[in-house]
Design an enzyme around this catalytic site. Structure first.
Site, short mmCIF file in Angstrom:
data_model
loop_
_atom_site.label_atom_id
_atom_site.label_comp_id
_atom_site.label_asym_id
_atom_site.label_seq_id
_atom_site.Cartn_x
_atom_site.Cartn_y
_atom_site.Cartn_z
N GLY A 131 -0.36 2.26 6.60
CA GLY A 131 -0.48 1.50 7.84
C GLY A 131 0.22 0.16 7.85
O GLY A 131 0.02 -0.66 8.77
N LYS A 132 1.09 -0.10 6.89
CA LYS A 132 1.74 -1.41 6.76
C LYS A 132 2.57 -1.79 8.00
O LYS A 132 2.40 -2.86 8.58
CB LYS A 132 2.65 -1.44 5.51
CG LYS A 132 1.90 -1.16 4.22
CD LYS A 132 2.84 -1.10 3.03
CE LYS A 132 3.85 0.01 3.07
NZ LYS A 132 3.27 1.38 3.04
N THR A 133 3.46 -0.90 8.40
CA THR A 133 4.34 -1.22 9.54
C THR A 133 3.53 -1.32 10.83
O THR A 133 3.75 -2.22 11.65
CB THR A 133 5.45 -0.14 9.67
OG1 THR A 133 6.20 -0.14 8.45
CG2 THR A 133 6.37 -0.42 10.83
N GLY B 285 0.85 -1.20 0.00
CA GLY B 285 0.00 0.00 0.00
C GLY B 285 0.88 1.24 0.00
O GLY B 285 2.10 1.17 0.15
N SER C 1 6.01 -1.89 -2.09
CA SER C 1 5.95 -2.80 -3.24
C SER C 1 4.92 -2.34 -4.27
O SER C 1 3.90 -2.99 -4.46
CB SER C 1 5.70 -4.25 -2.80
OG SER C 1 4.72 -4.36 -1.80
N1 ATP Z 1 -6.24 1.37 11.32
C1 ATP Z 1 -4.96 1.77 11.21
N2 ATP Z 1 -4.05 0.87 10.82
C2 ATP Z 1 -2.74 1.25 10.68
N3 ATP Z 1 -2.29 2.49 10.93
C3 ATP Z 1 -3.17 3.42 11.34
C4 ATP Z 1 -4.55 3.10 11.49
N4 ATP Z 1 -5.19 4.20 11.90
C5 ATP Z 1 -4.27 5.17 12.00
N5 ATP Z 1 -3.05 4.72 11.67
C6 ATP Z 1 -1.80 5.53 11.70
O1 ATP Z 1 -1.30 5.66 10.37
C7 ATP Z 1 0.12 5.74 10.38
C8 ATP Z 1 0.64 4.63 9.48
O2 ATP Z 1 2.04 4.67 9.47
P1 ATP Z 1 2.92 3.42 9.08
O3 ATP Z 1 4.34 3.78 9.36
O4 ATP Z 1 2.37 2.17 9.70
O5 ATP Z 1 2.68 3.35 7.50
P2 ATP Z 1 3.47 2.52 6.40
O6 ATP Z 1 2.42 2.03 5.46
O7 ATP Z 1 4.37 1.53 7.04
O8 ATP Z 1 4.32 3.65 5.68
P3 ATP Z 1 5.74 3.53 4.93
O9 ATP Z 1 5.47 2.95 3.57
O10 ATP Z 1 6.19 4.97 4.80
O11 ATP Z 1 6.67 2.72 5.76
C9 ATP Z 1 0.57 5.56 11.83
O12 ATP Z 1 0.81 6.83 12.36
C10 ATP Z 1 -0.66 4.89 12.48
O13 ATP Z 1 -0.76 5.19 13.85
MG MG Z 2 6.45 1.22 7.04
#
Ligand code: ATP
Ligand code: MG
Length: 187
Positions: free
Chosen positions: A24-26, A19, A92
């Site tokens: 929200g992946k991590t 995504g 990805s």
């Molecule tokens: N239902 C949810 N699931 C996951 N994250 C959420 C949700 N609601 C709010 N958030 C918030 O959204 C943000 C998601 O950040 P995260 O680092 O997990 O994204 P990511 O997809 O890993 O991004 P990146 O590709 O930059 O690593 C966090 O601050 C998290 O607290």
């Molecule tokens: Mg991440």
């Protein structure tokens, strides 16, 4: 020479979160790890940022991203063959490289975080969207580099409407349905 073998009857699989940045992946990978710990299920997390920090960052061109995805996919399928649940969290963005990893794995569960770009940009926990919009950062997925959504993912989660607990419950239900997780949580 074939050096590897499959370990016993344990069921390994690959949970592949894909995504946009900040979808929200991590966050979900970490929450899933906590849940798998309680269920005493063997797992390993492979997060895009952690892998880049450990093995080197070769950039975000299409070629570099595809190589990164294939490298992580190779590791994930090796873990899977030994009964581990490999939890991968990686933007990805390109369908072809995700499909290539799928074909390497036995049980590949693609979890597409369909969180809209506007929500991801509003969150912007690393400030990447801001830097990309100001022209300071090139090749930013969603801004200056394309994201190709999965066509037939095993699960679609929009984290703008589903909270973390709800998302984890849906992933656990999928894992139970496919026989990857059994038993109750130790509390
Ligand atoms: N239902 C949810 N699931 C996951 N994250 C959420 C949700 N609601 C709010 N958030 C918030 O959204 C943000 C998601 O950040 P995260 O680092 O997990 O994204 P990511 O997809 O890993 O991004 P990146 O590709 O930059 O690593 C966090 O601050 C998290 O607290
Ligand atoms: Mg991440």
């Amino acid at each position: 020479m074939e050096r590897s073998r499959t370990m016993g009857e344990r069921n390994g699989c690959v949970i592949w979160f894909t995504g946009l940045p900040a979808s929200g992946k991590t966050t979900l990978a970490n929450a899933l790890a906590t849940r798998l710990e309680l269920l005493s299920a063997p797992y390993e997390c492979l997060d895009g940022d952690a892998v880049r920090n450990a093995l080197g960052n070769f950039g975000f061109s299409e070629e570099a991203r595809n190589l990164h995805v294939r490298s992580v996919g190779f590791t994930a399928q090796a873990l899977e063959r030994h009964g581990v649940i490999a939890v991968v969290s990686l933007v990805s963005p390109f369908k072809a490289s995700r499909d290539a990893v799928r074909s390497m794995c036995r049980s590949f569960f693609e979890v597409y975080l369909s969180t809209p770009l506007s929500v991801c940009e509003e969150r912007d926990p690393k400030g990447l969207y801001k830097r990309a919009r100001s022209g300071e950062l090139a090749d930013m997925t969603g801004v200056s580099s394309r994201y190709e959504p999965p066509v037939n993912p095993e699960l679609v989660l929009n984290t703008a409407v589903s909270g973390v607990e709800d998302c984890i419950a849906r992933i656990e239900a999928l894992l139970r349905e496919r026989g990857m997780v059994t038993g109750e949580a130790c509390v």
